[in-house]
Design a protein around this motif. Structure first.
Motif, PDB file in Angstrom:
ATOM      1  N   TYR A 188       2.974  -0.876   5.087  1.00  0.00           N
ATOM      2  CA  TYR A 188       2.906  -0.983   3.638  1.00  0.00           C
ATOM      3  C   TYR A 188       3.978  -0.097   3.021  1.00  0.00           C
ATOM      4  CZ  TYR A 188      -1.879  -2.813   4.168  1.00  0.00           C
ATOM      5  OH  TYR A 188      -2.983  -3.550   4.511  1.00  0.00           O
TER       6      TYR A 188
ATOM      7  N   SER B 104       4.529  -4.776  -6.977  1.00  0.00           N
ATOM      8  CA  SER B 104       3.623  -5.083  -5.874  1.00  0.00           C
ATOM      9  C   SER B 104       3.644  -6.563  -5.501  1.00  0.00           C
ATOM     10  CB  SER B 104       2.203  -4.630  -6.201  1.00  0.00           C
ATOM     11  OG  SER B 104       1.664  -5.386  -7.247  1.00  0.00           O
ATOM     12  N   ASP B 105       3.619  -6.799  -4.191  1.00  0.00           N
ATOM     13  CA  ASP B 105       3.572  -8.139  -3.615  1.00  0.00           C
ATOM     14  C   ASP B 105       2.971  -7.980  -2.222  1.00  0.00           C
ATOM     15  OD1 ASP B 105       3.935 -10.638  -2.499  1.00  0.00           O
ATOM     16  OD2 ASP B 105       6.015 -10.838  -3.154  1.00  0.00           O
ATOM     17  N   VAL B 106       1.673  -8.185  -2.121  1.00  0.00           N
ATOM     18  CA  VAL B 106       0.950  -7.939  -0.876  1.00  0.00           C
ATOM     19  C   VAL B 106       1.514  -8.763   0.279  1.00  0.00           C
ATOM     20  CG1 VAL B 106      -1.325  -8.015   0.230  1.00  0.00           C
ATOM     21  CG2 VAL B 106      -1.126  -7.329  -2.146  1.00  0.00           C
ATOM     22  N   SER B 107       1.979  -9.968  -0.001  1.00  0.00           N
ATOM     23  CA  SER B 107       2.519 -10.818   1.072  1.00  0.00           C
ATOM     24  C   SER B 107       3.761 -10.209   1.712  1.00  0.00           C
ATOM     25  CB  SER B 107       2.830 -12.219   0.549  1.00  0.00           C
ATOM     26  OG  SER B 107       3.873 -12.163  -0.406  1.00  0.00           O
ATOM     27  N   LYS B 108       4.452  -9.319   0.973  1.00  0.00           N
ATOM     28  CA  LYS B 108       5.640  -8.652   1.501  1.00  0.00           C
ATOM     29  C   LYS B 108       5.333  -7.216   1.938  1.00  0.00           C
ATOM     30  CE  LYS B 108       8.841 -11.269  -1.389  1.00  0.00           C
ATOM     31  NZ  LYS B 108       9.782 -11.177  -2.508  1.00  0.00           N
ATOM     32  N   GLY B 109       4.052  -6.834   1.883  1.00  0.00           N
ATOM     33  CA  GLY B 109       3.676  -5.480   2.269  1.00  0.00           C
ATOM     34  C   GLY B 109       3.922  -4.450   1.183  1.00  0.00           C
TER      35      GLY B 109
END
Length: 165
Positions: free
Chosen positions: A99, A107-112
């Protein structure tokens, strides 16, 4: 504050200010010309949009002020904080995950890329290599063991080193 975030916030502010100063007054004037304001849906929608734009503009300006106060010198060199890249072992999923802690705008969870204000981000803040963070989720608690940490200072030093070569 990262330059691309500042640029995006300034663009959003400029667009909303334009809408507030030019587009909405024209819409309100056009709707008011239609007659009885008590039953005029166009007028009420334009007024609601005007209230929303005013509120959003206030939020964006406040966020700009907050981000401009961030002093990178106050970010710890040995603990997870804003800008850190952290590798963790998720015991509930039995896997390693990387992360990077960023602002909520990035923020972009798919990219960590996780926000420092997200549940995972908040749990990791202040942790060091070897520490375990407990993240409370709707499906139960997750245990994240910090395996590797690269702070924003480490990244800046590495970038400076590669620029010298």
């Amino acid at each position: 504050m990262p330059e691309h975030i500042k640029k995006k916030l300034l663009e959003d502010i400029k667009q909303l200010e334009h809408e507030l100063a030019h587009e909405l007054p024209a819409e309100i004037k056009k709707a008011a010309a239609l007659g009885d304001l008590s039953e005029n849906a166009e007028y009420h929608m334009a007024k609601q949009r005007q209230e929303f734009v005013n509120a959003r503009l206030g939020q964006l300006k406040k966020r700009m002020a907050e981000l401009s106060l961030v002093n990178l010198a106050n970010i710890p060199h040995d603990r997870v904080a804003f800008g850190s890249t952290v590798e963790v072992f998720d015991t509930s999923k039995d896997e390693k995950i990387e992360y990077k802690l960023v602002t909520s705008e990035e923020s972009d969870v798919s990219k960590g890329l996780i926000s420092t204000t997200s549940p995972i981000g908040r749990a990791l803040i202040g942790k060091q290599v070897g520490d375990t963070a407990t993240v409370v989720t709707p499906s139960g608690n997750r245990e994240l063991e910090v395996l590797k940490l690269t702070t924003i200072h480490d990244e800046a030093a590495a970038a400076a080193e590669s620029a010298e070569k």
